[in-house]
Design a protein around this motif. Structure first.
Motif: not given
Length: 355
Positions: A24, A49-50, A52
């Motif tokens: 992440c 996968r993250v 953001l």
């Protein structure tokens, strides 16, 4: 053996984190580290996968808190003013004993300052990364290859000690390009994350992640536990490089990009018949006091701390020397990078004052 590839420092950070199994990434753009987030935005979704982009630095560090609490490897990156905004969250993460990686690609300050390289976040990283009684390991690479290697190491250290870890470079390291090799690493033997808040998994109760202790004796006990951990880190994780310190008139003390410049100063001085050495801290916290103990009797004129700041590391160098030898300083700030010639001029000034 893997081949070397030419990469910008910020992008190499992202690739190294991905290869270290970062799951992440939460961040917010700020020059000169924005390419870290841009690289992760392209690569992380392809790996399921993250990535953001948060609405602010404050939001990003609290997202790291949440993801770290589940036990996955996670990270954020920013630059100087952004780290100030993350300070509260970093303290919460340290208090809750959660592992994560924090990248700071330092720009000139104070305030918004400028986007040029600096080392003026030393105090923030090593003395006051957030409120309360805590420290965190801080690595200071001097090349893109070392930055890649230290990022992989930093994730392991974070997991081993359940602590946030910072890798701190300057804007020059983030923006420059160098050949880099992504080496295969076996990594450390790490403990199982039985503390993670990721479901009961056969436990009688859910794990709870928290840094709030309303009873003073309980909070003091928690602080004593943290301090014991910090002592273990000081004992086991100090890293530094010594160069040409066996019989040096004067020993330079520098980290990161400035240490690379000082290595050229050593060459220039040698051509003039002047023997200089170098102490290069690789961990800024814990600070390598033993490097000074090893060299104290090998330098005639003491130490010259060279920084892209107004002298923040001088304090730690003086504490390590403890009055036994002189500690001099030369620095540039505001995004100005010292040249080898001007550092050498300072060396000759010190020599002249001691003849």
């Amino acid at each position: 053996m893997s081949e070397k590839v030419l990469m910008k420092g910020n992008e190499a950070i992202g690739e190294a984190a991905i290869r270290a199994n970062c799951q992440c990434f939460f961040g917010y753009p700020i020059t000169p580290q924005t390419e870290v987030a841009a690289y992760m935005a392209k690569k992380m979704p392809l790996l399921n996968r993250v990535f953001l982009q948060a609405e602010s630095e404050i939001a990003a560090i609290n997202m790291v808190y949440g993801a770290a609490g589940t036990g996955v490897r996670c990270m954020t990156s920013s630059s100087s003013p952004g780290l100030s905004l993350k300070a509260e969250g970093i303290s919460y993460i340290a208090g809750a004993e959660l592992p994560c990686l924090i990248i700071n690609i330092v720009r000139g300050g104070p305030g918004l300052g400028g986007i040029q390289p600096a080392q003026s976040d030393y105090f923030q990283a090593t003395k006051a990364p957030g409120h309360g009684d805590f420290n965190m390991p801080v690595y200071a690479p001097s090349s893109i290859q070392e930055m890649v290697d230290l990022i992989q190491e930093a994730f392991d250290v974070a997991d081993q000690y359940r602590t946030p870890v910072m890798v701190m470079g300057d804007g020059m390291l983030g923006q420059m390009m160098e050949p880099v090799e992504f080496k295969e690493r076996s990594g450390r033997a790490l403990p199982e994350k039985t503390w993670a808040a990721n479901g009961r998994n056969g436990r009688a109760q859910h794990n709870v992640i928290n840094s709030l202790f309303l009873k003073s004796d309980a909070l003091e006990g928690h602080n004593r536990k943290l301090q014991e951990k910090f002592r273990e880190i000081k004992k086991n994780e100090v890293r530094y490089e010594l160069m040409n310190t066996e019989d040096a008139e004067l020993i330079l003390v520098a980290y990161g990009t400035t240490a690379r410049i000082c290595k050229n100063v050593i060459k220039l001085a040698k051509a003039k018949g002047v023997n200089l050495g170098l102490i290069r801290p690789i961990t800024l916290w814990p600070y390598p006091d033993q490097a000074f103990e090893e060299t104290l009797d090998k330098t005639k004129l003491g130490y010259l701390v060279v920084e892209m700041s107004e002298g923040q590391m001088v304090q730690d160098a003086k504490l390590a020397v403890n009055g036994r030898k002189p500690v001099h300083f030369y620095g540039r700030s505001g995004g100005m990078v010292p040249s080898p010639e001007e550092i050498l001029n300072k060396v000759m000034e010190i020599r002249g004052g001691n003849q």
